[in-house]
Write a protein that holds these residues in place. Structure first.
Motif, PDB file in Angstrom:
ATOM      1  N   CYS A  93       3.780 -17.397 -76.600  1.00 47.55           N
ATOM      2  CA  CYS A  93       4.230 -18.090 -77.808  1.00 47.55           C
ATOM      3  C   CYS A  93       5.260 -19.159 -77.452  1.00 47.55           C
ATOM      4  CB  CYS A  93       4.834 -17.089 -78.793  1.00 47.55           C
ATOM      5  SG  CYS A  93       5.412 -17.871 -80.310  1.00 47.55           S
ATOM      6  N   HIS A  95       7.680 -20.162 -79.095  1.00 51.18           N
ATOM      7  CA  HIS A  95       9.015 -19.909 -79.606  1.00 51.18           C
ATOM      8  C   HIS A  95       9.884 -19.194 -78.562  1.00 51.18           C
ATOM      9  CE1 HIS A  95      11.795 -17.552 -82.481  1.00 51.18           C
ATOM     10  NE2 HIS A  95      12.304 -18.761 -82.289  1.00 51.18           N
ATOM     11  N   ARG A  96       9.650 -17.891 -78.385  1.00 51.71           N
ATOM     12  CA  ARG A  96      10.425 -17.159 -77.388  1.00 51.71           C
ATOM     13  C   ARG A  96       9.563 -16.530 -76.310  1.00 51.71           C
ATOM     14  NH1 ARG A  96      13.723 -19.770 -78.689  1.00 51.71           N
ATOM     15  NH2 ARG A  96      15.541 -19.444 -80.013  1.00 51.71           N
ATOM     16  N   CYS A 112       1.741 -14.857 -83.933  1.00 48.86           N
ATOM     17  CA  CYS A 112       2.638 -14.153 -83.020  1.00 48.86           C
ATOM     18  C   CYS A 112       3.272 -12.962 -83.741  1.00 48.86           C
ATOM     19  CB  CYS A 112       3.729 -15.094 -82.510  1.00 48.86           C
ATOM     20  SG  CYS A 112       4.876 -14.255 -81.394  1.00 48.86           S
ATOM     21  N   TYR A 114       5.935 -11.463 -83.161  1.00 49.35           N
ATOM     22  CA  TYR A 114       7.397 -11.394 -83.102  1.00 49.35           C
ATOM     23  C   TYR A 114       8.056 -12.043 -84.332  1.00 49.35           C
ATOM     24  CZ  TYR A 114      11.938 -11.291 -80.590  1.00 49.35           C
ATOM     25  OH  TYR A 114      13.231 -11.062 -80.199  1.00 49.35           O
ATOM     26  N   HIS A 115       7.981 -13.373 -84.473  1.00 53.66           N
ATOM     27  CA  HIS A 115       8.585 -14.036 -85.643  1.00 53.66           C
ATOM     28  C   HIS A 115       7.544 -14.712 -86.523  1.00 53.66           C
ATOM     29  CE1 HIS A 115      11.439 -14.259 -82.175  1.00 53.66           C
ATOM     30  NE2 HIS A 115      12.258 -13.690 -83.055  1.00 53.66           N
TER      31      HIS A 115
HETATM   32  S1  FES Z   1       8.218 -15.444 -79.948  1.00 51.99           S
HETATM   33 FE1  FES Z   1       6.476 -15.917 -81.129  1.00 51.99          FE
HETATM   34  S2  FES Z   1       7.298 -16.384 -83.050  1.00 51.99           S
HETATM   35 FE2  FES Z   1       9.031 -15.950 -81.882  1.00 51.99          FE
END
Ligand code: FES
Ligand SMILES: [Fe+2]
Length: 383
Positions: A93, A95-96, A112, A114-115
Motif C-alpha cells: 500500500c 500509504h504505510r 487496504c 489498514y486505513h
Molecule cells: S497502509 Fe494501506 S491505507 Fe494505510
C-alpha cells in the motif's frame, strides 16, 4: 556499498568454474546455496531481472479476480483488470506499506485493510479516507510490475528491462510450435504446490536432469523412462535448453483415460520420448501430446525455503469430455507420486551442504542440463 557496485559476488575459486569444460567441471559449491549474501545477490541479479513464472492465466479468468504470490521475501498481487488484461503490482500500500491482500478472490477495488485506502484494478488510488486531495491529484498508484506470458503461463519481470519472452525463448517457441499455436485455448488442469525447506537451486537442478530416475523414481517411472537413456542434443544454451527421456520399447505417454484431446501437428518424437525443456532461470516445460506441464521453484524469503509448483494445462475443450475428471485425477496422481520422491535428495543435500566433509562431484552425461544451468547461473552472478 551495494551488491551492484562490486564486480562479482563470486569468490575467485567460484569464478574459476565459469567456462570449465563439462568433462572436468563439478557442481556449484555449497556457499552459493547457503550464504544469505549470495541470496541477496540472486534477488538483484536473477529474480528481479529475469522473467519469473507464477501461474497459468486461466487461474484468474474473470474481471476482478485477484491473487497474491509471495516470492523471495516480496509480495505481488495479480489482478484481472476491466480491459481483460492481467496486471501485477507490488503488494504494498502506498500509504504505510501494508499488504493489500494475502489471499485470492474477486473484488471491484483493492482495499487496504489498514486505513481503507482503495485502488482500482489499474492500480490508481480511488479512495483515501479524509485525504481526498490525494485521489484528486491522481498521482498515487500501486507500483506496477511487467507481466508476460508464454503458453498462457504468466511471468513477471520486476525491473521491467528483460527482453520479451517471445524473443528470449524464440527458439523454444519453434520447438513447441504445436502447443504455442493453441496457447489461448489451453486451460489449467491442476496447480500443485510442494513447499520445501531447502534452496531453490536444489529443486531446479533436480528437475532438469533425468539421471535420478535411476534412484528416486526407479519404481514409479523407471519402466517408462529408464534414467540411463536420458540425453540432450542442445549445446547452445543461452536462454533455454532441454533433455529427452526415451521411452522403453512399446511405451509412450498417450492419455489412456479418454478424458483429453491431443493437439494437432505433433512432432514425430512425441511417441518416442518425454521431452523436458528448461527456460532460465527456473522454468521446466514437460511436453505431452495433450498437455504441457510447467514445473518451477518459487524461491522463498530465505535461501532455505522454496515452493515447487506443478501447473499442467490442456485444451479447454477437453473439459467437456465425460472422462475429463478421470484424466485430471490421473495427471494429479502422477504429480503427487513423482514430486514427493524428489524431497529426500533435496532435504538431505541441503543438510549435507553444511558439512566440511562435503565436496561436490562431477556431472554425469545425463546431467548436462544441470551443467548448462550452473554455467548460466555463474555468468549471471557476475563471474
Ligand atoms: S497502509 Fe494501506 S491505507 Fe494505510
Ligand atoms: Fe525427480
Amino acid at each position: 556499498m551495494s551488491i551492484t557496485d562490486v564486480e562479482s559476488v563470486l569468490l575467485p575459486e567460484e569464478r574459476a568454474l565459469l567456462g570449465k569444460e563439462f568433462s572436468v567441471a563439478t557442481g556449484l559449491p555449497p556457499r552459493l546455496y547457503l550464504d544469505p549474501d549470495v541470496y541477496e545477490a540472486e534477488k538483484e541479479r536473477i529474480f528481479r531481472r529475469q522473467w519469473m513464472p507464477v501461474f497459468h492465466q486461466t487461474s484468474l479468468p474473470d474481471v476482478g479476480d485477484y491473487r497474491v504470490v509471495d516470492m523471495w521475501g516480496e509480495s505481488f498481487i495479480f489482478v484481472r483488470a476491466e480491459d481483460g488484461n492481467l496486471r501485477a503490482f507490488h503488494n504494498i500500500c502506498r500509504h504505510r506499506g501494508a499488504k493489500l491482500a494475502v489471499d485470492s478472490g474477486n473484488c471491484k477495488r483493492l482495499r487496504c485493510p489498514y486505513h481503507a485506502w482503495t485502488y482500482d484494478l489499474q492500480g490508481h488510488l480511488t479512495g483515501a479516507p479524509a485525504m481526498a486531495h490525494l485521489v484528486r491529484d491522481g498521482q498515487t498508484t500501486l507500483r506496477e510490475v511487467t507481466v508476460g506470458t508464454f503458453l498462457g503461463f504468466v511471468f513477471i519481470n520486476d525491473d521491467g528491462n528483460a527482453p520479451p519472452l517471445s524473443e528470449k525463448w524464440a527458439g523454444l517457441a519453434e520447438v513447441l510450435a504445436p502447443w504455442v499455436a493453441v496457447s489461448d485455448q489451453l486451460s489449467q488442469t491442476y496447480e500443485l504446490h510442494f513447499p520445501g525447506q531447502w534452496n531453490w537451486k536444489l529443486s531446479y537442478e533436480n528437475g532438469i536432469e533425468g539421471y535420478h530416475v535411476l534412484g528416486s523414481h526407479l519404481e514409479s517411472a523407471g519402466d517408462l523412462i529408464p534414467g540411463h537413456l536420458v540425453y540432450t542434443d542442445i549445446t547452445e544454451f543461452e536462454e533455454w535448453t532441454g533433455y529427452y527421456h526415451p521411452f522403453s520399447e512399446g511405451r509412450n505417454i498417450r492419455d489412456t483415460t479418454g478424458g483429453s484431446i491431443d493437439l494437432e501437428n505433433l512432432p514425430d518424437w512425441i511417441d518416442n520420448q518425454y521431452r523436458f525443456y528448461q527456460g532460465w532461470p527456473v522454468t521446466i516445460f514437460a511436453v505431452q501430446p495433450e498437455a504441457v506441464l510447467m514445473a518451477f521453484p518459487i524461491p522463498g524469503a530465505t535461501p532455505g525455503e522454496v515452493d515447487f509448483v506443478w501447473s499442467s494445462v490442456a485444451l479447454k475443450a477437453s473439459k467437456d469430455l465425460p472422462n475429463w475428471e478421470a484424466y485430471k485425477a490421473e495427471q494429479m496422481a502422477f504429480a503427487n507420486t513423482i514430486q514427493p520422491e524428489d524431497s529426500f535428495p533435496c532435504e538431505t543435500m541441503w543438510a549435507n551442504l553444511r558439512s566440511p566433509a562435503f565436496k561436490t562431484g562431477p556431472y554425469a552425461k545425463q546431467e548436462t542440463c544441470v551443467y548448462q544451468f550452473d554455467q548460466w547461473y555463474l555468468a549471471q552472478m557476475g563471474a
